[in-house]
Design an enzyme around this catalytic site. Sequence first.
Site, PDB file in Angstrom:
ATOM      1  N   GLU A   1      49.306 102.288 -20.486  1.00 23.79           N
ATOM      2  CA  GLU A   1      49.290 101.215 -21.489  1.00 23.79           C
ATOM      3  C   GLU A   1      48.043 100.349 -21.489  1.00 23.79           C
ATOM      4  O   GLU A   1      48.098  99.168 -21.823  1.00 23.79           O
ATOM      5  CB  GLU A   1      50.529 100.328 -21.330  1.00 23.79           C
ATOM      6  CG  GLU A   1      51.824 101.017 -21.705  1.00 23.79           C
ATOM      7  CD  GLU A   1      52.988 100.060 -21.817  1.00 23.79           C
ATOM      8  OE1 GLU A   1      52.934  98.999 -21.198  1.00 23.79           O
ATOM      9  OE2 GLU A   1      53.947 100.383 -22.526  1.00 23.79           O
TER      10      GLU A   1
ATOM     11  N   GLU B   1      57.558 106.899 -23.177  1.00 19.71           N
ATOM     12  CA  GLU B   1      58.603 105.928 -22.824  1.00 19.71           C
ATOM     13  C   GLU B   1      59.337 105.500 -24.087  1.00 19.71           C
ATOM     14  O   GLU B   1      58.741 105.432 -25.167  1.00 19.71           O
ATOM     15  CB  GLU B   1      58.002 104.653 -22.186  1.00 19.71           C
ATOM     16  CG  GLU B   1      57.447 104.837 -20.798  1.00 19.71           C
ATOM     17  CD  GLU B   1      56.861 103.532 -20.224  1.00 19.71           C
ATOM     18  OE1 GLU B   1      57.401 102.449 -20.513  1.00 19.71           O
ATOM     19  OE2 GLU B   1      55.853 103.631 -19.506  1.00 19.71           O
TER      20      GLU B   1
HETATM   21  C1  GAL Z   1      56.430  99.695 -20.453  1.00 24.74           C
HETATM   22  C2  GAL Z   1      55.757  99.979 -19.120  1.00 24.74           C
HETATM   23  C3  GAL Z   1      56.760 100.307 -18.029  1.00 24.74           C
HETATM   24  C4  GAL Z   1      57.898  99.351 -18.052  1.00 24.74           C
HETATM   25  C5  GAL Z   1      58.519  99.418 -19.405  1.00 24.74           C
HETATM   26  C6  GAL Z   1      59.767  98.613 -19.531  1.00 24.74           C
HETATM   27  O1  GAL Z   1      55.608  98.955 -21.269  1.00 24.74           O
HETATM   28  O2  GAL Z   1      54.881 101.042 -19.257  1.00 24.74           O
HETATM   29  O3  GAL Z   1      56.140 100.284 -16.777  1.00 24.74           O
HETATM   30  O4  GAL Z   1      57.466  98.080 -17.772  1.00 24.74           O
HETATM   31  O5  GAL Z   1      57.595  98.959 -20.347  1.00 24.74           O
HETATM   32  O6  GAL Z   1      60.398  98.945 -20.717  1.00 24.74           O
END
Ligand code: GAL
Length: 749
Positions: free
Chosen positions: A334, A406
């Site tokens: 990110e 994710e």
């Molecule tokens: C994302 C991040 C993860 C975690 C996640 C929570 O932005 O890459 O490490 O924090 O959010 O939803």
Amino acid sequence: LCFEAVGHIARVYVNDRFVGEHFGGYTSFSFDIAPYVSFGSDNFIRVEVDSRETNNLPPFGNVIDYMTYGGIYREVYLLVKPSLYIEDVFVKTKDVMEDEKSLSLQITLSDAVNDVIVMCELQKVGEDTWRYLGHKSVTDVSVLVETKVTDVELWEIENPNLYNVRVSLWGQGEKETISTNLSTKSIRFSKQELRKQGYILQDIYETRIGFRSCEFRKDGFYLNDKKTKLLGLNRHQSYPYVGYAMPKRPQQLDADILKFELGLQAVRTSHYPQSQHFIDRCDEIGLLVFTEIPGWQYIGDEEWKEIACESVKEMVLQYRNHPSIVLWGVRINESMDDAAFYEKTNAMAHQLDDTRQTGGVRCIAKSDLLEDVYTFNDFSHIGINEGLQKKSAVTSKEEKSYLVSEYNGHMFPTKAFDDEAHRLSHAKRHANVVETFYQQEEIAGAFGWCMFDYNTHKDFGSGDRICYHGVMTMFRNPKLAASVYASQGRTNPVLILSSSMDIGEHPGGYIGPVYAFTNADFVALYKNNQFVKNFYPDVKAKMPHNPIVIDDFIGVLIEKEGYSKKNQERIKEVLTGVAKYGQNNLPIRTKLKMVLVMVQEKLKFEDGMRLFYEYVGNWGGESTSYRFDGMKDNQVVSSIIKEAVKEIQLAVSIDTTTLVEADSYDVATVRIKAVDQNKQQLMVYHGVITLEVTGDIALIGPKSVSMTGGSTGTYIKSLGRSGMGKLTITAEQMEPVDIHVQVCQADEG
Ligand code: GAL
């Protein structure tokens, strides 16, 4: 002297002399300590570990949403090598869809010496015989052996065939450096022949590989030329009480949970390379891995970037023989675009491994794409919209592959002890995204956030420094959302219901539609052993098993009242409406239907009350018992009963009752639940559990814990000696549970 990982800076001294230092807590490193060692006397090794988060190296520099536990948390060992040895062997498989497959072994020696021979062999894991592959005289530090093989089986998700590759190094010398019964059944070339020619065995290097091809194409991911949708979860490497420091067995267990309990095809090792034991297990069970360099959102200065580049190199060199790894993540999770930096990381990965593609996780759409796969965190789902954005909305690079690294996570944190509606909403959000993922052919993979809850820094979490983002708890006990994944599997029958069927869990006592997460063809509902109705999955759904909605608890039961068919349906609607909105707030249409039915069937207010209590309220008298049968090919394959709790029990599972000490101590994972007489988890049980161990084992963590949401866990470890141990688990009003554990040493057989 080899360290599998030290968080986050290590300085190594032998006999008070500085040997070397290593930056970065997630990759292995080793130092040749021979020059510092006094042979024949005691030697003193000192490791200074700097685990401060203020150090200038990844992932540090800004905030981080996970704990970055410090210390020597993976194995440390001595490797005894002759002065000339094999440093590395990178094995590449090609043409795997042909009968005759190509194999190339890129061998690196510790030194350039003349008159040395390398010999390569292959063995199927689980079989005895070694096959001769080829040999070559060497004059340089590196040598390439290229060969062809037939009669080998592919590494596939369902059938992850593995092969050992052995390279032996033969040179001229006084005596053989290693004594081994190298049983080379070679046809064209044998160790006897080498010895006859005056060669002496110097060193052996073994590694494990699989024959497979993997490719991310514009329309998806292909394993061995077969399109494979990669549904997975993100995994952190943390555990309760010990942070990162868990030995082999719990590492392997996580892979097993992902594959066998959650039925997944893939995992992302967010946000760093993880234990070799975990990845080894992924190789063994056919779980595909997307691994990446350490980091979280922040990019530092030149010195920082240099360490990041070094970790690209370490990651690729240390993990590239694993068949399970299909993608290198070469960006800081990110982070913003940084072309110069990422051109470098990307080029490094390609240069060190020309067999795999690269990705790099970003949270920005339409960013630079230097890598092969656009890997994107899509947090667009809020429960009422499409599960994922379209590929075209995220990247204009239509010809490139696209993967969702994710989803969900912080968009809907959910505790195991949240109320039913919240837990159901969590599960539905996961199901919605999974459904969209299956609908959108061009999304190669989707990795949910995340496998289990994890400890985090103060800036995140619920005030207790825990991110409740997991589909499992920290102890790896499943929440309802886990059943979305578990029910996609085709092997074991799965049937999990979203509700305990208790009205007190819901505003106004209205339970609402209940969801069955199941791989059954349909669910048959019985109330007090009387058939109510069959419920089927939505035929339009694209995911293998979308949850089945159970929204009629009256079904055919009302037929006995003798009303017309039309009025039966009207009465059901009215009764459900009363439960949902209350008698005074009925929607006008429902109110009209009520009046109509009352007139047509000549019903009085008392009749309505009786119908309500019999079909909806279920108050008083015998407690209502609901049975849900999961049906496959018209047979009952799974069944659950929901009724009033009459008895509470401990349900305990342990992954092994034999701890084996090999390269380190061994740890067994104990998962504990409170269940009722029908083995249904008591989601609002928070009682105290006492854990007591005797004998040759120790507990990891406290002796008493409270359950949260009806579950908890503990770990037991061996103590460096063989013997027997016992764990006793007790709780008020429940039968205690004893678990007997044997401890032995690997070399005792
Ligand atoms: C994302 C991040 C993860 C975690 C996640 C929570 O932005 O890459 O490490 O924090 O959010 O939803």
